[in-house]
Write a protein that holds these residues in place. Structure first.
Motif, mmCIF file in Angstrom:
data_model
loop_
_atom_site.group_PDB
_atom_site.id
_atom_site.type_symbol
_atom_site.label_atom_id
_atom_site.label_comp_id
_atom_site.label_asym_id
_atom_site.label_seq_id
_atom_site.Cartn_x
_atom_site.Cartn_y
_atom_site.Cartn_z
ATOM 1 N N GLY A 1 -3.210 1.919 -14.644
ATOM 2 C CA GLY A 1 -4.327 1.203 -13.623
ATOM 3 C C GLY A 1 -4.140 1.531 -12.242
ATOM 4 O O GLY A 1 -4.741 1.127 -11.380
ATOM 5 N N TYR A 2 -2.631 1.747 -11.527
ATOM 6 C CA TYR A 2 -2.333 1.651 -10.367
ATOM 7 C C TYR A 2 -2.693 3.139 -9.688
ATOM 8 O O TYR A 2 -2.404 4.159 -10.246
ATOM 9 C CB TYR A 2 -0.891 1.414 -10.057
ATOM 10 N N THR A 3 -3.077 2.960 -8.422
ATOM 11 C CA THR A 3 -3.170 4.403 -7.849
ATOM 12 C C THR A 3 -2.942 4.294 -6.236
ATOM 13 O O THR A 3 -2.939 2.931 -5.733
ATOM 14 C CB THR A 3 -4.652 4.935 -7.737
ATOM 15 N N LEU A 4 -2.649 5.071 -5.399
ATOM 16 C CA LEU A 4 -2.632 5.137 -4.006
ATOM 17 C C LEU A 4 -3.926 5.455 -3.299
ATOM 18 O O LEU A 4 -4.722 6.514 -3.643
ATOM 19 C CB LEU A 4 -1.427 6.143 -3.687
ATOM 20 N N VAL A 5 -4.330 4.673 -2.311
ATOM 21 C CA VAL A 5 -5.549 4.744 -1.590
ATOM 22 C C VAL A 5 -5.249 4.788 -0.179
ATOM 23 O O VAL A 5 -4.672 3.753 0.393
ATOM 24 C CB VAL A 5 -6.478 3.705 -1.968
ATOM 25 N N PRO A 6 -5.662 5.454 0.610
ATOM 26 C CA PRO A 6 -5.429 5.444 1.998
ATOM 27 C C PRO A 6 -6.406 4.752 2.435
ATOM 28 O O PRO A 6 -7.785 4.379 2.164
ATOM 29 C CB PRO A 6 -5.859 6.700 2.493
ATOM 30 N N LEU A 7 -6.119 3.583 3.473
ATOM 31 C CA LEU A 7 -6.853 2.615 3.787
ATOM 32 C C LEU A 7 -7.648 2.794 5.376
ATOM 33 O O LEU A 7 -8.478 2.259 5.405
ATOM 34 C CB LEU A 7 -6.238 1.137 3.868
ATOM 35 N N SER A 8 -6.586 3.370 6.261
ATOM 36 C CA SER A 8 -6.991 3.411 7.477
ATOM 37 C C SER A 8 -6.149 4.676 8.139
ATOM 38 O O SER A 8 -5.090 4.931 7.765
ATOM 39 C CB SER A 8 -7.109 2.233 8.333
ATOM 40 N N LEU A 9 -6.784 5.126 9.110
ATOM 41 C CA LEU A 9 -6.121 6.152 10.185
ATOM 42 C C LEU A 9 -6.268 5.575 11.344
ATOM 43 O O LEU A 9 -7.354 5.201 11.906
ATOM 44 C CB LEU A 9 -6.729 7.529 10.125
ATOM 45 N N TYR A 10 -4.969 5.503 12.110
ATOM 46 C CA TYR A 10 -4.772 4.947 13.415
ATOM 47 C C TYR A 10 -3.725 5.526 14.198
ATOM 48 O O TYR A 10 -2.871 6.361 13.859
ATOM 49 C CB TYR A 10 -4.455 3.243 13.347
ATOM 50 N N LEU A 11 -3.887 5.147 15.624
ATOM 51 C CA LEU A 11 -2.824 5.880 16.520
ATOM 52 C C LEU A 11 -1.722 4.573 16.807
ATOM 53 O O LEU A 11 -2.034 3.410 16.839
ATOM 54 C CB LEU A 11 -3.463 6.120 17.671
ATOM 55 N N LYS A 12 -0.479 5.053 16.740
ATOM 56 C CA LYS A 12 0.608 3.991 17.079
ATOM 57 C C LYS A 12 1.577 4.785 18.030
ATOM 58 O O LYS A 12 2.018 6.034 17.536
ATOM 59 C CB LYS A 12 1.361 3.486 15.787
ATOM 60 N N ASN A 13 1.910 4.508 19.007
ATOM 61 C CA ASN A 13 2.623 5.362 20.199
ATOM 62 C C ASN A 13 2.087 6.707 20.145
ATOM 63 O O ASN A 13 3.143 7.474 20.336
ATOM 64 C CB ASN A 13 3.870 5.057 19.918
ATOM 65 N N GLY A 14 1.202 6.950 20.125
ATOM 66 C CA GLY A 14 0.633 8.269 20.446
ATOM 67 C C GLY A 14 0.690 9.375 19.060
ATOM 68 O O GLY A 14 0.183 10.420 19.400
ATOM 69 N N ARG A 15 0.857 8.652 17.804
ATOM 70 C CA ARG A 15 1.065 9.267 16.967
ATOM 71 C C ARG A 15 -0.068 8.981 15.719
ATOM 72 O O ARG A 15 -0.239 7.645 15.626
ATOM 73 C CB ARG A 15 2.586 9.265 16.181
ATOM 74 N N VAL A 16 -0.526 9.703 14.973
ATOM 75 C CA VAL A 16 -1.497 9.278 13.915
ATOM 76 C C VAL A 16 -0.667 8.853 12.720
ATOM 77 O O VAL A 16 0.198 9.543 12.059
ATOM 78 C CB VAL A 16 -2.262 10.538 13.521
ATOM 79 N N LYS A 17 -0.958 7.715 12.329
ATOM 80 C CA LYS A 17 -0.366 7.048 11.097
ATOM 81 C C LYS A 17 -1.436 6.729 10.261
ATOM 82 O O LYS A 17 -2.713 6.657 10.512
ATOM 83 C CB LYS A 17 0.343 5.727 11.504
ATOM 84 N N VAL A 18 -1.092 6.516 8.916
ATOM 85 C CA VAL A 18 -2.061 6.319 7.740
ATOM 86 C C VAL A 18 -1.518 4.892 7.162
ATOM 87 O O VAL A 18 -0.348 4.922 6.851
ATOM 88 C CB VAL A 18 -2.307 7.541 6.798
ATOM 89 N N ALA A 19 -2.568 4.003 6.876
ATOM 90 C CA ALA A 19 -2.087 2.777 6.260
ATOM 91 C C ALA A 19 -2.328 3.308 4.523
ATOM 92 O O ALA A 19 -3.599 3.393 4.200
ATOM 93 C CB ALA A 19 -2.953 1.447 6.437
ATOM 94 N N LEU A 20 -1.520 3.449 3.594
ATOM 95 C CA LEU A 20 -1.424 3.762 2.468
ATOM 96 C C LEU A 20 -1.386 2.552 1.568
ATOM 97 O O LEU A 20 -0.257 1.585 1.634
ATOM 98 C CB LEU A 20 -0.494 4.644 1.940
ATOM 99 N N GLY A 21 -2.293 2.177 0.591
ATOM 100 C CA GLY A 21 -2.569 1.146 -0.296
ATOM 101 C C GLY A 21 -1.960 1.318 -1.767
ATOM 102 O O GLY A 21 -2.605 2.303 -1.945
ATOM 103 N N LEU A 22 -1.379 0.583 -2.377
ATOM 104 C CA LEU A 22 -0.893 0.524 -3.814
ATOM 105 C C LEU A 22 -2.033 -0.294 -4.257
ATOM 106 O O LEU A 22 -2.233 -1.385 -4.046
ATOM 107 C CB LEU A 22 0.378 0.106 -3.979
ATOM 108 N N ALA A 23 -3.044 0.233 -5.093
ATOM 109 C CA ALA A 23 -4.377 -0.281 -5.561
ATOM 110 C C ALA A 23 -4.446 -0.237 -7.056
ATOM 111 O O ALA A 23 -3.921 0.505 -7.696
ATOM 112 C CB ALA A 23 -5.494 0.339 -4.853
ATOM 113 N N LYS A 24 -5.143 -1.297 -7.446
ATOM 114 C CA LYS A 24 -5.534 -1.280 -9.106
ATOM 115 C C LYS A 24 -7.171 -1.671 -8.843
ATOM 116 O O LYS A 24 -7.506 -2.493 -8.115
ATOM 117 C CB LYS A 24 -4.861 -2.520 -9.530
#
Length: 157
Positions: free
Chosen positions: A105-128
């Motif tokens: 029942g667990y999967t990886l889901v991207p939550l958001s894309l954002y800029l941090k210090n000029g670099r693109v980062k992704v918030a990745l969630g462990l989800a059920k």
């Protein structure tokens, strides 16, 4: 002002459906491997995380079904909008996520894309995954909170 000062994080794309469809157990910040025209397109806000998910292959994490529209001035440098994009995490974090996602029942889901210090980062969630009754309960809870806030605002005005 210091040279290495932290700038504000700017959200470029958000997966609102993820919080509706899943219980988010943990969230991780990770880098994402992009081509130059993809970065320009994402900075313009032309990324869509809806229906995207994380997949672990050969001890590497990839985001699948993330749509990044082609950059208008990119002509021959543009790539496939739905291509798999590699997530940049430490090996130990990847192995940890592999162990957790192998559970039922667990999967990886991207939550958001954002800029941090000029670099693109992704918030990745462990989800059920949520069941339909869980979704209804969370919508009712939000409605009750909204009603309470409205009453408090009207009462103490």
């Amino acid at each position: 002002m210091a040279k290495n000062s932290v700038k504000n994080n700017k959200t470029l794309a958000e997966n609102r459906k993820a919080r509706h469809d899943y219980f988010i157990e943990e969230a991780f910040e990770a880098g994402i491997e992009l081509v130059g025209t993809e970065v320009k397109s994402i900075r313009q806000g032309k990324a869509n995380l809806k229906d995207s998910y994380g997949e672990i292959r050969n001890n590497e994490i990839y985001i699948r079904n993330m749509h990044v529209s082609p950059y208008e001035q990119g002509n021959l440098f543009n790539v496939d909008p739905l291509r798999d994009r590699r997530i940049l995490l430490h090996k130990q974090e990847i192995l940890n996520l592999l162990a957790k996602t192998s559970q039922e029942g667990y999967t990886l889901v991207p939550l958001s894309l954002y800029l941090k210090n000029g670099r693109v980062k992704v918030a990745l969630g462990l989800a059920k995954g949520k069941k339909n009754y869980d979704k209804r309960d969370s919508m009712l809870e939000k409605a009750h909170k909204r009603d309470i806030e409205r009453e408090m605002k009207a009462r103490y005005r």
